[in-house]
Design an enzyme around this catalytic site. Structure first.
Site, mmCIF file in Angstrom:
data_model
loop_
_atom_site.group_PDB
_atom_site.id
_atom_site.type_symbol
_atom_site.label_atom_id
_atom_site.label_comp_id
_atom_site.label_asym_id
_atom_site.label_seq_id
_atom_site.Cartn_x
_atom_site.Cartn_y
_atom_site.Cartn_z
ATOM 1 N N TYR A 56 0.798 -1.180 0.087
ATOM 2 C CA TYR A 56 -0.030 0.063 0.196
ATOM 3 C C TYR A 56 0.924 1.453 0.073
ATOM 4 O O TYR A 56 1.571 1.458 0.979
ATOM 5 C CB TYR A 56 -0.750 -0.137 1.298
ATOM 6 C CG TYR A 56 -1.852 -0.953 1.305
ATOM 7 C CD1 TYR A 56 -2.259 -1.844 0.106
ATOM 8 C CD2 TYR A 56 -2.444 -1.273 2.436
ATOM 9 C CE1 TYR A 56 -3.292 -2.895 0.104
ATOM 10 C CE2 TYR A 56 -3.611 -2.225 2.489
ATOM 11 C CZ TYR A 56 -4.111 -3.105 1.285
ATOM 12 O OH TYR A 56 -4.897 -3.768 1.423
ATOM 13 N N LEU A 209 -18.469 -1.691 1.977
ATOM 14 C CA LEU A 209 -19.337 -0.279 1.677
ATOM 15 C C LEU A 209 -18.830 -0.413 0.101
ATOM 16 O O LEU A 209 -19.128 0.456 -0.477
ATOM 17 C CB LEU A 209 -18.855 0.914 2.304
ATOM 18 C CG LEU A 209 -19.183 0.802 3.685
ATOM 19 C CD1 LEU A 209 -18.987 2.112 4.391
ATOM 20 C CD2 LEU A 209 -20.856 0.520 4.089
ATOM 21 N N ARG A 211 -15.897 0.027 -1.627
ATOM 22 C CA ARG A 211 -15.368 1.427 -1.808
ATOM 23 C C ARG A 211 -16.100 2.764 -1.761
ATOM 24 O O ARG A 211 -15.665 3.740 -2.601
ATOM 25 C CB ARG A 211 -14.531 1.203 -3.189
ATOM 26 C CG ARG A 211 -13.309 0.027 -3.087
ATOM 27 C CD ARG A 211 -12.921 -0.392 -4.248
ATOM 28 N NE ARG A 211 -12.193 -1.633 -4.218
ATOM 29 C CZ ARG A 211 -12.641 -2.838 -4.128
ATOM 30 N NH1 ARG A 211 -14.020 -2.978 -4.151
ATOM 31 N NH2 ARG A 211 -11.864 -3.768 -3.941
ATOM 32 N N GLY A 212 -16.882 2.620 -0.921
ATOM 33 C CA GLY A 212 -17.749 4.033 -0.909
ATOM 34 C C GLY A 212 -19.010 3.761 -1.721
ATOM 35 O O GLY A 212 -19.938 4.599 -1.622
ATOM 36 N N SER A 215 -22.304 3.610 0.423
ATOM 37 C CA SER A 215 -21.974 4.016 1.711
ATOM 38 C C SER A 215 -23.028 5.119 1.804
ATOM 39 O O SER A 215 -23.301 5.682 3.182
ATOM 40 C CB SER A 215 -20.598 4.833 1.767
ATOM 41 O OG SER A 215 -20.491 5.912 0.837
#
Length: 334
Positions: A56, A209, A211-212, A215
């Site tokens: 990452y 979620l 990746r949003g 959400s």
């Protein structure tokens, strides 16, 4: 904070874990100070499981977690458990070059992760994707040697298919499988979940979620930067995005009836799937973390669950969860 077992061979962990990837990579720029404050807030709230990957932002995320752990209160630092993925190969331009599960590479990756995190052991260690060129038994066997030496506490898997899970578990005790699991990503519910439950392996669910996307905060007119993974994700493109946001609108009606947010409904649904599942929430700010933690107070009865299934049926999402080239690396999809 509620706790759950991370499989029969893993530690007891908080009912929600914190996925830290977005604090360093793939979702646009993040604020370092706010990221550290969010990790501190999670630990103070009782979250114990911090998930990262050595790739990452090429080690940035591990160093960020190391910074947060060094500056956290003694009690919360002692409770923190690190979950680390390794094996993804990167180039200086941020490109992806496959996966390396060779035993020598496993130990090399671990040495660097221990240094960046500033810890004397990693609590759960796993290859990010099964290396098709190396038998999973060899990769897991190398982690088992790290366990024996005291550098790792537990062995995990990530995005592995049922056959690989069984072969890995025959080699050494496996604590958990990390895999994408949400209302619109439910591939785990067939042979994979049957294998993990048969073998007493827990599931840490990432992407709860999407990746949003589910959400309740993502809009069709949102502009994504070139360094945002979602700009290339099939589910965030054109008609796919419009269709998927219509699913969110249906979910929003249920959330409003219960007086909670869309994100809380989506996380609570994953929590309802079983005590062997620990959702990872990818909050990058204290505000989003607080919202996610609120899901622990949401109770879904049979009528709620039926309404959610009607709003977002199995297979309802438009578009794959990764671009085609990345889908090809998923042992869980084979």
């Amino acid at each position: 904070m509620q706790t759950r077992p991370l499989g029969t061979t893993g530690p007891q962990v908080s009912a929600l874990g914190l996925g830290c990837m977005g604090m360093s990579a793939l979702y646009g720029d993040a604020d370092r100070a706010e990221s550290v404050a969010t990790i501190h807030a999670a630990l103070e709230a009782g979250v114990t499981l911090l998930d990262t990957g050595d790739f990452y932002a090429m080690g940035h995320n591990e160093m960020l977690i190391g910074e947060a752990l060094r500056s956290a209160s003694g009690a919360s630092r002692e409770r923190a458990l690190t979950s680390v993925k390794f094996g993804a190969l990167r180039d200086p331009d941020g490109g992806w070059s496959g996966y390396d599960g060779r035993p020598a590479a496993v130990k090399n990756f671990a040495a660097y992760s221990l240094q960046r995190l500033g810890v004397d052991h990693i609590d759960v260690y796993r290859i990010a994707r099964v290396d098709p060129g190396i038998p999973i038994e060899e990769t897991v066997g190398a982690i088992a040697e790290l366990v024996e030496a005291g550098h790792v506490r537990h062995i995990g898997l990530s995005e592995a298919g049922a056959d690989s899970i069984r072969r890995a578990a025959a080699t050494a005790p496996i604590s958990d499988l990390q895999i994408e699991y949400s209302l619109i990503s439910r591939g785990v519910e067939g042979e994979i979940r049957a294998a993990t439950r048969e073998l007493g392996i827990g599931i840490t669910a990432y992407g709860v979620l999407s990746r949003g996307l589910i959400s309740g905060h993502f809009t069709a007119d949102r502009q994504l930067g070139a360094n945002d993974f979602r700009a290339m994700s099939p589910r965030f493109q054109g008609d796919n995005l419009r269709h998927n946001l219509s699913l969110v609108d249906a979910l929003r009606k249920i959330a409003e009836q219960k007086g909670v947010s869309v994100a809380q409904i989506a996380i609570a649904w994953v929590l309802s799937r079983g005590e062997d599942i620990v959702p990872l929430v990818g909050a990058r700010t204290r505000e989003r973390l607080a919202e996610a933690l609120g899901a622990l107070d949401v109770t879904l009865d049979e009528a709620d669950l039926a309404a959610i299934e009607r709003a977002v049926p199995v297979g309802a999402a438009a578009g794959d969860r990764y671009p085609a080239a990345q889908m090809a690396h998923l042992d869980s999809e084979r």
